[in-house]
Write an enzyme that holds these catalytic residues in place. Structure first.
Site, PDB file in Angstrom:
ATOM      1  N   LYS A 172       0.798  -1.125  -0.190  1.00 26.63           N
ATOM      2  CA  LYS A 172      -0.090  -0.147   0.058  1.00 26.63           C
ATOM      3  C   LYS A 172       1.006   1.372   0.162  1.00 26.63           C
ATOM      4  CE  LYS A 172      -3.965   1.773   2.783  1.00 26.63           C
ATOM      5  NZ  LYS A 172      -4.879   1.132   3.895  1.00 26.63           N
ATOM      6  N   SER A 203      -9.651   1.174   3.113  1.00 25.70           N
ATOM      7  CA  SER A 203      -8.951   1.915   2.197  1.00 25.70           C
ATOM      8  C   SER A 203      -7.692   1.350   1.512  1.00 25.70           C
ATOM      9  CB  SER A 203      -8.304   2.880   3.259  1.00 25.70           C
ATOM     10  OG  SER A 203      -7.339   2.549   3.741  1.00 25.70           O
ATOM     11  N   SER A 226      -9.418  -1.412   7.149  1.00 28.86           N
ATOM     12  CA  SER A 226      -8.996  -1.019   5.746  1.00 28.86           C
ATOM     13  C   SER A 226      -8.459  -2.084   5.061  1.00 28.86           C
ATOM     14  CB  SER A 226      -8.108   0.123   5.956  1.00 28.86           C
ATOM     15  OG  SER A 226      -9.021   1.326   5.864  1.00 28.86           O
TER      16      SER A 226
HETATM   17  N1  GLN Z   1     -12.950   3.388   6.897  1.00 33.79           N
HETATM   18  C1  GLN Z   1     -12.254   4.019   8.004  1.00 33.79           C
HETATM   19  C2  GLN Z   1     -11.932   5.169   8.115  1.00 33.79           C
HETATM   20  O1  GLN Z   1     -12.276   5.616   6.960  1.00 33.79           O
HETATM   21  C3  GLN Z   1     -11.147   2.903   8.260  1.00 33.79           C
HETATM   22  C4  GLN Z   1     -10.162   3.159   7.590  1.00 33.79           C
HETATM   23  C5  GLN Z   1      -8.714   2.312   7.709  1.00 33.79           C
HETATM   24  O2  GLN Z   1      -8.721   1.401   8.407  1.00 33.79           O
HETATM   25  N2  GLN Z   1      -7.591   2.930   7.471  1.00 33.79           N
HETATM   26  O3  GLN Z   1     -11.338   5.857   8.534  1.00 33.79           O
END
Ligand code: GLN
Length: 483
Positions: A77, A152, A176
């Site tokens: 990532k 994400s 994410s």
């Molecule tokens: N969807 C969550 C957010 O928007 C989790 C994101 C993540 O785990 N990086 O913060």
């Protein structure tokens, strides 16, 4: 086809010399060139470096000094620092930034002779659940290119699902790794907080962030975790006994396994298709001898609101360093303060600015007790309730995401609804628990994930349970119809 092999299968072929490390890297790089224009999983590929690394890996294999994944390619990532390779966090504020050092996890993987193929797309600074807040490109779900891969770590999920990499690492702050894994039909694992070093992972919410792998089988997850885990003196939250050995991964059994299913995560918030598919999968586990009990954990529905105080609060502090001086481009305008304001104002995207504002508000004098402190108290409550139920049960099971993959743009007008999709994944981050999403069925044509969560440092047991569940359910490794 080399790209259709799991990491374990590929590693075996590398060791038996049926496939060379250079062939393995080339096959995956060619596949990225061939199909990624349709999916948008990668922000950067590093062909020359990958081929050079593959040659070095081949020397290790030839000399018999190989580790389990020597010569196996992986994707990363783009919020994990790679020396000399652009690391953008999918934000314009880091456009062109090449870190002067590797994240510890990258050092660990490279020291195994693993080969970095490229950097994957994400929601800007990992803030989102659809990969749509990326400042650079749209990433598409291989099961339906009009749909989101989740987020994400959407790029990493697509890289694994569309066979562009057997292993892709992501980061998981509120879900994410696990949510995009569920939406793309792959396995996604968030280890116990502190088992994989965060040094060099661009911090979003430091007390919740954890790196984890996305792969097409639990066996590959175990191998990918082993290669990445270990104590790191550069991360003050790294655990002393962080290392992992998949030794008895395959010895897990479902017979007599005590499963707790929180009723709060199986109610009306969960779409019918997902709930049905998880229920069928639970029945399958029951037939193999698991004892399924419905439990109540009343604090869990508070997770989303709690998370959206704590994560933005930490983010507002962590993102303070992006001032256009030390990293990335700077917009010059008037004096220093004006230039910094212009840089941050123009180069951060909307979602990131929203979080910085919410976080700053929640931490400000007069509001701190009402929001941040309270959120921390609820966090403690959630962790306690989870720990208590895990003393009486072996594993907590729920859907990973309340919905299967959704159409790109579906949440454009309702960002709050998108945030509620983290309901089932947030509890593991709150308590630092290990948690894994496994493909467990379909809703319509789209994959559904089942989430298994265990106690702190219970990663070994959780993975062997997940392996047994995967064998019983038989949904891992299914290829998207488009492939
Ligand atoms: N969807 C969550 C957010 O928007 C989790 C994101 C993540 O785990 N990086 O913060």
């Amino acid at each position: 086809m080399i790209t259709g092999l799991t990491a374990a299968e590929l590693a075996a072929k590398l060791k038996s010399k049926e496939v060379s490390a250079v062939e393995a890297a080339e096959a995956h790089l060619d596949r990225i060139d061939e199909v990624d224009a349709d999916y948008g999983a990668f922000l950067t590929t590093c062909r020359d470096q990958a081929l050079a690394d593959a040659e070095a890996a081949q020397k290790l294999l030839d000399a018999g000094e190989d580790k389990p994944l020597t010569g196996v390619p992986f994707a990363l990532k783009d919020n994990i620092c790679t020396e000399g390779i652009e690391t953008t966090c999918a934000s314009k504020i880091l456009e062109g930034w090449k870190p002067p050092y590797n994240a510890s996890v990258v050092e660990n993987l490279k020291s195994q002779g693993m080969v970095l193929l490229g950097k994957t797309n994400l929601d800007e600074f990992a803030m989102g659940a659809s990969t749509e807040t990326s400042a650079y490109k749209t990433t598409r779900c291989p099961w339906d290119p009009d749909c989101s891969p989740g987020g994400s770590s959407g790029g990493s999920a697509v890289a694994a699902s569309a066979e562009m990499a057997p292993i892709a690492y992501g980061s998981d702050t509120g879900g994410s790794v696990r949510q995009p894994a569920a939406l793309c039909g792959v396995v996604g694992f968030k280890p116990t907080y502190g088992r994989i070093s965060r040094y060099g992972l661009v911090a979003f919410s430091s007390s919740l962030d954890q790196i984890g792998p996305l792969t097409r089988s639990v066996e590959d997850t175990a191998l990918a975790f082993q290669a990445a885990a270990g104590h790191c003196r550069l991360d003050s939250t790294s655990l002393p006994d962080a290392a992992y050995n998949p030794g008895d991964l395959k010895s897990g059994s479902l017979k007599g396994l005590k499963v707790a299913v929180p009723q709060e995560l199986m109610g009306d918030d969960i779409s019918e298709g997902v709930r049905e598919s998880v229920e069928i999968a639970l029945d399958r586990l029951k037939r193999e001898g698991a004892i399924i009990t419905s439990v109540s954990l009343p604090s869990l529905p508070l997770g989303v609101t709690t998370y959206y105080i704590i994560a933005p609060a930490e983010a507002s502090s962590n993102l303070g360093r992006f001032d256009g001086i030390r990293f990335g481009p700077r917009i010059e305008k008037g004096d220093h303060n004006e230039s910094t304001a212009a840089t941050r104002g123009q180069l951060f995207g909307h979602e990131v600015k929203l979080r910085i504002m919410v976080g700053t508000y929640a931490l400000s004098a007069g509001y701190y007790d009402a929001y941040y402190k309270r959120a921390q108290q609820v966090r403690g409550l959630m962790a306690d309730e989870m720990s208590k139920v895990m003393r009486e049960h072996d594993v907590v099971i729920s859907p990973t995401s309340p919905v299967a993959s959704f159409r790109l743009g579906e949440f454009a007008k309702d960002q709050m609804a998108l945030k509620t999709l983290d309901l089932c994944t947030i509890p593991a981050n709150m308590g630092g628990f290990p948690s894994i999403s496994l493909p467990c069925g379909n809703a319509g044509d789209m994959p559904v994930g089942m989430l298994l969560t265990g106690p702190i440092m219970g990663d070994e047991r959780l993975l062997s349970t997940a392996y047994a569940a995967e064998q019983a359910m038989g949904f891992s490794g299914r290829r998207p119809p488009i492939l």
